[in-house]
Design an enzyme around this catalytic site. Structure first.
Site, PDB file in Angstrom:
ATOM      1  N   GLU A 585       0.855  -1.187   0.000  1.00 10.82           N
ATOM      2  CA  GLU A 585       0.000   0.000   0.000  1.00 10.82           C
ATOM      3  C   GLU A 585       0.892   1.239   0.000  1.00 10.82           C
ATOM      4  O   GLU A 585       1.239   1.784   1.058  1.00 10.82           O
ATOM      5  CB  GLU A 585      -0.929  -0.019   1.224  1.00 10.82           C
ATOM      6  CG  GLU A 585      -1.896  -1.200   1.192  1.00 10.82           C
ATOM      7  CD  GLU A 585      -2.653  -1.418   2.498  1.00 10.82           C
ATOM      8  OE1 GLU A 585      -3.704  -2.077   2.467  1.00 10.82           O
ATOM      9  OE2 GLU A 585      -2.173  -0.950   3.553  1.00 10.82           O
ATOM     10  N   GLU A 703      -6.384  -8.073  -0.247  1.00  6.31           N
ATOM     11  CA  GLU A 703      -6.728  -8.090   1.175  1.00  6.31           C
ATOM     12  C   GLU A 703      -8.195  -7.726   1.307  1.00  6.31           C
ATOM     13  O   GLU A 703      -8.690  -6.819   0.631  1.00  6.31           O
ATOM     14  CB  GLU A 703      -5.906  -7.074   1.988  1.00  6.31           C
ATOM     15  CG  GLU A 703      -4.424  -7.365   2.084  1.00  6.31           C
ATOM     16  CD  GLU A 703      -3.699  -6.302   2.910  1.00  6.31           C
ATOM     17  OE1 GLU A 703      -4.381  -5.555   3.658  1.00  6.31           O
ATOM     18  OE2 GLU A 703      -2.463  -6.211   2.801  1.00  6.31           O
TER      19      GLU A 703
END
Length: 776
Positions: A585, A703
């Protein structure tokens, strides 16, 4: 120098099955102390004659007869010399037969390499012991099927070799196929006498296989002293001796005994036609499983270790409304390597239904279309059509005679891209190129091995285990990965944080890299897809050094490329089941989560993505076409993020995947009591936007879970309604992903903490919901 000593009791030895290079030799050692060496590639076969002599043949000159001839009494031994190692590492391969030889493990590993990526063609031998039908396919199409299946149906016929039509003691039809590079399959229509007083004729008369043809009782076959037991053991001995002869000749085989055991016995209505078809299923599943176990143990005790055991399911017999499944008949994972299914005249959709049901029941096993063909003039589906519908069989195997598909069917099928023919087999292969979409389709259910190798913050120079357990997890084991595969998961994402394991020049600590490699090995051994990434080197942590910022990019791009060069080189030898993810991320210098504060942040992220792809591709080998994953900014999926994401340029086509994350609806676990239409619509809109953006490239949800403003996660101590809420979210996410040809990876909590030691699910309710959503 490795030597294989061969007994001179065999009828034929084909040394070429062992040969790997032009330097391989065998030596004839005479009793008088003299020896003569021959190159395997030049003199590949030795044949024993009926007059007490044996001789060898020169490649391409078999019609000229034996070149050198020896008296058996004058020869002490023949040794086969291999001065180089097998290119395929089988150390992590485990078959039902714990003593399976390396050749069997090598074939199994090749099958695993192929499975889900391509389908092996096959053909059933006409009646029993030949490759005549495969030869016809070659004449018709110019190609041989990859597999030829031989049947021991007439092993009980007397006077083998002198009755004029069948001789199982002559293994030439099998060695010819193997020598030509084909895969051998063996099955056994286990014929028995019609009754205790029947003598089987030399023409095969007096035999039967079902209750209308014989009084032979399966339950009696297991009772010492009965005529059934005597015959059962005699025929197992006969078959075992032939298989041992094949083993001595270096042949390994798929072994499919006692097939189609349940027949119609799982019929729900209980009608009188709901019976097993063959004698081995006549006395029910418990007796049947005893028969299987008895054969398995008998063969093992005889020293047979060249077989890959394949069990044939009847599944729902085409209609789950009419039939129960036949799971009660399954001999057990400890006795089975591959699941087969026999289907005739089925459409592509019907094949997918059968395949997906079996895959859900036996997730750790490869599923094969063990027999197929025409049924009452109804043709079997085109192979590629069934494959595209989702029926990703290990192989297909048409039957001969009235069941044989048409010439047009064969001509089309043998030229389909998804089909492997005999000339394309390479059992020495360690990698098989797979498209990105194919990999995503095969991911199935995915799990994140979170808070493990990605844990960080304890400083540098510590033992590897300190980092792996720093955030409360246990050290990863092979059992954990095997547990995932055996319970319906097909992919694991392995987050890795690197910054505490790199020196000032960007060199990765060797011990850390070896631990990453060991965990990848666990996943590969289990048959999982695995994703390795660069994790908390991004995002908002104090150690994050990769930022969506042009100044940071300029300062760190060489370090980033060097890191990926090291990772790619260290893991280069793993096959296509390993994928790389460039970064997790990535945030800007202000740690903005939704989107960067400056538009230049997208430019920096896109540059990192391009550098990642270029660095991996530059390492070559398997990495030249390995599937790679690139994430959007913050792995987010807002409109601006998607519009500003630029797919890297790649030297090869169809090997990139996009990843986003989704804990949506955000904070629902704190604010909702049920998974309602608002929640569902949120996910629907996400998948709709992603599918509209990524029309030519697959995407995954790397995720997902229940995190929210308090960064919470569902746990086993949560109230039942909260666990139900998490289960409904997971099921909805899995179903939508499958509908959109995507895949999902749950973040951690379903398999967490001490439950990984057991191993056992931390949240079985959530997992069951995921499994049901995916399998249905």
């Amino acid at each position: 120098m490795k030597k294989f000593i061969f007994s001179l009791l065999a009828t034929l030895i084909s040394f070429s099955v062992f040969a790997q290079s032009a330097d391989d030799t065998y030596v004839v050692n005479k009793a008088d102390g003299t020896s003569q060496s021959y190159k395997v590639m030049e003199f590949p076969n030795i044949k024993f004659n009926g007059d007490g002599t044996f001789g060898n043949y020169m490649t391409g000159f078999d019609d000229f007869g034996q070149i050198n001839v020896w008296n058996i009494s004058d020869v002490k031994s023949v040794t086969f010399n291999i001065a180089h190692s097998n290119p395929v590492d089988v150390s992590g391969v485990f078959l039902a037969d714990a003593s399976a030889n390396d050749a069997a493990k090598k074939l199994y590993k090749y099958l695993r390499l192929v499975y889900g990526n391509k389908i092996l063609s096959g053909m059933m031998a006409h009646v029993a012991w030949n490759h005549d039908e495969a030869d016809k396919i070659h004449v018709l199409t110019g190609k041989y099927p990859a597999i030829n299946c031989y049947d021991f149906i007439h092993i009980a016929v007397p006077n083998q070799g002198s009755n004029g039509w069948i001789n199982y003691n002559d293994i030439t039809p099998v060695t010819e196929w193997a020598d030509a590079g084909g895969i051998v399959s063996l099955m056994w229509h286990f014929n028995v006498p019609q009754n205790e007083n029947t003598t089987i004729g030399a023409d095969g008369s007096g035999q039967g296989i079902n209750s209308s043809q014989t009084t032979f009782k399966a339950s009696h076959a297991l009772v010492s002293g009965t005529w059934e037991n005597k015959f059962f053991m005699e025929q197992m001995e006969n078959v075992a001796n032939v298989i041992l002869k094949l083993q001595d000749a270096g042949i390994v085989a798929l072994w499919r005994p006692f097939h189609e055991a349940a027949g119609n016995a799982t019929l729900k209505s209980g009608a009188n036609w709901g019976k097993a078809w063959f004698w081995w299923g006549e006395d029910g599943p418990d007796v049947y499983k005893q028969l299987w176990h008895t054969m398995f143990n008998y063969f093992s005790n005889k020293g047979i270790h060249n077989l890959i055991w394949e069990w044939t399911s009847q599944n729902y017999n085409g209609d789950s409304d009419i039939y129960n499944n036949d799971d009660d008949w399954y001999p057990g994972d400890a006795y089975v390597d591959i699941i087969g299914r026999d289907l005739y005249g089925t459409t592509a959709v019907q094949q997918y239904s059968e395949y997906s049901q079996l895959k859900g029941r036996y997730p750790s096993k490869m599923i094969a279309l063990a027999e197929c063909g025409v049924n009452n003039s109804t043709i079997t589906a085109d192979v590629e059509q069934a494959w595209n519908a989702g029926a990703k069989w290990l192989n297909f195997m048409p039957w001969y005679g009235e069941s044989m598909p048409s010439d047009e069917w064969w001509t089309k099928v043998m030229n389909e891209n998804v089909v492997i023919t005999r000339d394309e087999i390479n059992q020495n292969a360690t990698y098989m190129e797979e498209s990105a979409q194919s990999a995503v389709d095969n991911f199935g259910l995915g799990f994140n091995l979170g808070n493990t190798l990605d844990a960080n913050g304890c400083g540098t120079g510590k033992p590897v285990a300190t980092y792996e357990t720093f955030w409360g997890q246990t050290e990863t084991t092979q059992d954990m990965m095997t547990f995932l595969m055996q319970n319906g998961f097909n992919a694991v994402r392995i987050p890795v944080t690197w910054y505490e394991h790199m020196d000032a020049e960007g060199n990765v600590d060797e011990a850390w890299m070896m631990r990453v490699k060991a965990i990848v090995e666990y996943a590969m051994n289990a048959g999982l897809y695995a994703i390795v990434n660069v994790h908390h080197d991004t995002a908002a942590g104090s150690g994050a050094w990769i930022k969506a910022d042009t100044d940071v990019y300029a300062a760190t791009k060489e370090k980033f490329k060097k890191l990926w060069t090291q990772i790619a080189n260290a893991l280069a030898d793993y096959d296509q089941h390993l994928l790389f993810e460039g970064y997790n991320e990535m945030l800007d210098g202000n740690n903005s989560w939704d989107e960067p504060q400056k538009a230049s942040g997208y430019e920096a992220l896109n540059n990192y993505a391009q550098d990642f792809v270029d660095a991996v591709r530059a390492t070559g080998g398997n990495n030249a076409t390995r599937n790679l994953i690139v994430n959007t900014y913050a792995a987010a999926k807002g409109e601006n993020v998607l519009n500003n994401f630029m797919l890297p340029t790649d030297a090869v086509n169809n090997h990139l995947i996009v990843q986003v994350h989704s804990y949506d609806p955000w904070n629902f676990f704190n604010t909702k009591t049920t998974w309602d239409s608002e929640c569902h619509n949120t996910l629907t809109e996400i998948f709709s936007a992603l599918s509209k953006k990524f029309t030519t490239i697959p995407y995954i949800i790397g995720e997902y879970g229940t995190h929210g403003e308090s960064d919470i996660s569902v746990s086993k101590s949560s109230p039942a309604e909260k666990i139900k809420l998490a289960a409904d979210q997971a099921a909805d996410m899995v179903k939508l992903a499958k509908d959109h040809h995507s895949a999902t990876f749950y973040w951690m909590s379903i398999f967490d903490g001490s439950d990984r030691i057991q191993p056992q699910w931390s949240l079985p309710t959530v997992v069951e919901a995921m499994q049901e959503a995916y399998n249905n």
